[in-house]
Design an enzyme around this catalytic site. Structure first.
Site, mmCIF file in Angstrom:
data_model
loop_
_atom_site.group_PDB
_atom_site.id
_atom_site.type_symbol
_atom_site.label_atom_id
_atom_site.label_comp_id
_atom_site.label_asym_id
_atom_site.label_seq_id
_atom_site.Cartn_x
_atom_site.Cartn_y
_atom_site.Cartn_z
ATOM 1 N N ARG A 1 0.830 -1.219 0.000
ATOM 2 C CA ARG A 1 0.000 0.000 0.000
ATOM 3 C C ARG A 1 0.857 1.258 0.000
ATOM 4 N NH1 ARG A 1 -3.430 2.964 3.971
ATOM 5 N NH2 ARG A 1 -5.376 3.593 2.961
ATOM 6 N N ILE B 1 -7.409 7.640 -0.793
ATOM 7 C CA ILE B 1 -7.300 6.186 -0.917
ATOM 8 C C ILE B 1 -8.144 5.639 0.230
ATOM 9 C CG2 ILE B 1 -5.083 6.229 0.363
ATOM 10 C CD1 ILE B 1 -4.212 3.720 -1.165
ATOM 11 N N SER B 2 -9.033 4.689 -0.068
ATOM 12 C CA SER B 2 -9.957 4.192 0.953
ATOM 13 C C SER B 2 -9.203 3.530 2.104
ATOM 14 C CB SER B 2 -10.921 3.162 0.345
ATOM 15 O OG SER B 2 -11.638 3.707 -0.729
ATOM 16 N N GLN B 3 -9.867 3.480 3.245
ATOM 17 C CA GLN B 3 -9.334 2.785 4.413
ATOM 18 C C GLN B 3 -9.150 1.290 4.072
ATOM 19 O OE1 GLN B 3 -11.863 3.434 7.767
ATOM 20 N NE2 GLN B 3 -10.879 1.862 9.027
ATOM 21 N N PRO B 4 -8.040 0.684 4.479
ATOM 22 C CA PRO B 4 -7.817 -0.730 4.161
ATOM 23 C C PRO B 4 -8.986 -1.632 4.574
ATOM 24 C CG PRO B 4 -5.804 0.211 5.030
ATOM 25 C CD PRO B 4 -6.857 1.278 5.141
#
Ligand code: SAH
Length: 222
Positions: A42, A68-71
Site C-alpha cells: 500500500r 485512498i480508501s481505508q484498508p
C-alpha cells in the site's frame, strides 16, 4: 520521464502483516482477500513524504481532493464481491489504483473508470510500473458504466453514490454483484445488488461507511 518502481522492504512487509491481523480482528475472514492485502504494497500508492501512514487502517489524501480508501473498507467491499479468478470487474473511482490492484491480485480482469484527469493520467502510468499491466483504466463518468465492455460479473463503486445508476445495473450479468455505498449525505450505506436470472435484483445492506462523493457532472480536466 520514466516512473521508478518504489521499493518494498521487510519493514513494510512486517507492517502489512500487522495491518492484516488488525483487519482480520475487525471481522474480515476471506483468506484470499486478506492474502491480497498482505501482498499489495500500500505504501507504493503514497507520496514518499507520507510513507509512515500507509499501514494505518485509515483513509488518506491522494491529491486532487481525493482519498485512498481505508484498508478495512477495501477488504470489506472486496469480500462482498466474492471474486473468482477471471471475473470481469468494473470499478468506478480508480483513484490511487490500490483497490484495482487488490482485485487484480485475486485474479479479476479489472476495468476501472476515473473522472479526474490528473488522477487518471498518474494512475494509468503507475499501474504497469508496480506490476499490474493488465488493469485497464478509462477516463470517464462512472454513472454511465462502461457500455463498450459490458456485461460485467462484478462491479464496485468506491465513491459515495447519491443513487444507484441504472447504467450499472443494466451492465451487470445475471448472477453478478454490484457493491455500492449509497447515500447523498455524510454517511453511506454499503449495499449489494445481485442480479437474478430474470433481471430483477436482490438488495442487501451492510451498515455505514464514509466515502468522497461520486460526482455527477461530466468528466473534467481537473
Ligand atoms: N478506489 C480508489 C479510491 C478512490 S476515492 C483507491 O483505491 O484509491 C473515489 C474516486 O472516485 C476518486 O478518485 C474520484 O475522483 C472518483 N470519482 C468520483 N466521481 C466519479 C465518477 N462519476 N466517475 C468515475 N470516478 C469518479
Amino acid at each position: 520521464m520514466a516512473i521508478a518502481k518504489p521499493a518494498d522492504s521487510y519493514r513494510h512487509q512486517g507492517l502489512r502483516k500487522l495491518l492484516v491481523q488488525n483487519i482480520r480482528a475487525k471481522g474480515i475472514s476471506d483468506v484470499q482477500v486478506l492474502a491480497a492485502l498482505e501482498t499489495v504494497p500500500r505504501h507504493f500508492f503514497f507520496d514518499s513524504s507520507f510513507l509512515e501512514y500507509a499501514y494505518e487502517d485509515k483513509p488518506f489524501p491522494i491529491g486532487a481532493g481525493q482519498t485512498i480508501s481505508q484498508p478495512y473498507t477495501v477488504a470489506f467491499q472486496t469480500e462482498l464481491l466474492q471474486i473468482r479468478r477471471n471475473d470481469k470487474v468494473l470499478e468506478i473511482g480508480t483513484g490511487s489504483g490500490y483497490q484495482a490492484c487488490i482485485l487484480a491480485e485475486l485474479g479479476a480482469k479489472v476495468f476501472s473508470v476515473e473522472r479526474q484527469k490528473t488522477l487518471f493520467d498518474r494512475t494509468s502510468k503507475f499501474l504497469p510500473v508496480v506490476g499490474y499491466p493488465s488493469i485497464k483504466t478509462f477516463f470517464g463518468d462512472g454513472y454511465k458504466g462502461l457500455p463498450a465492455y459490458a456485461p460485467f460479473d462484478k462491479m464496485i463503486v468506491t465513491a459515495a453514490a447519491p443513487y444507484v445508476p441504472d447504467a450499472l445495473l443494466d451492465q451487470l450479468k445475471p448472477g453478478g454483484i454490484l457493491v455500492i455505498p449509497v447515500g447523498a449525505n455524510e454517511v453511506q450505506i454499503m449495499t449489494t445488488f445481485t442480479k437474478n436470472p430474470d433481471n430483477t435484483f436482490a438488495k442487501k445492506e451492510y451498515g455505514a461507511f464514509r466515502f468522497v462523493p461520486m460526482l455527477e457532472d461530466k468528466a473534467k480536466e481537473l
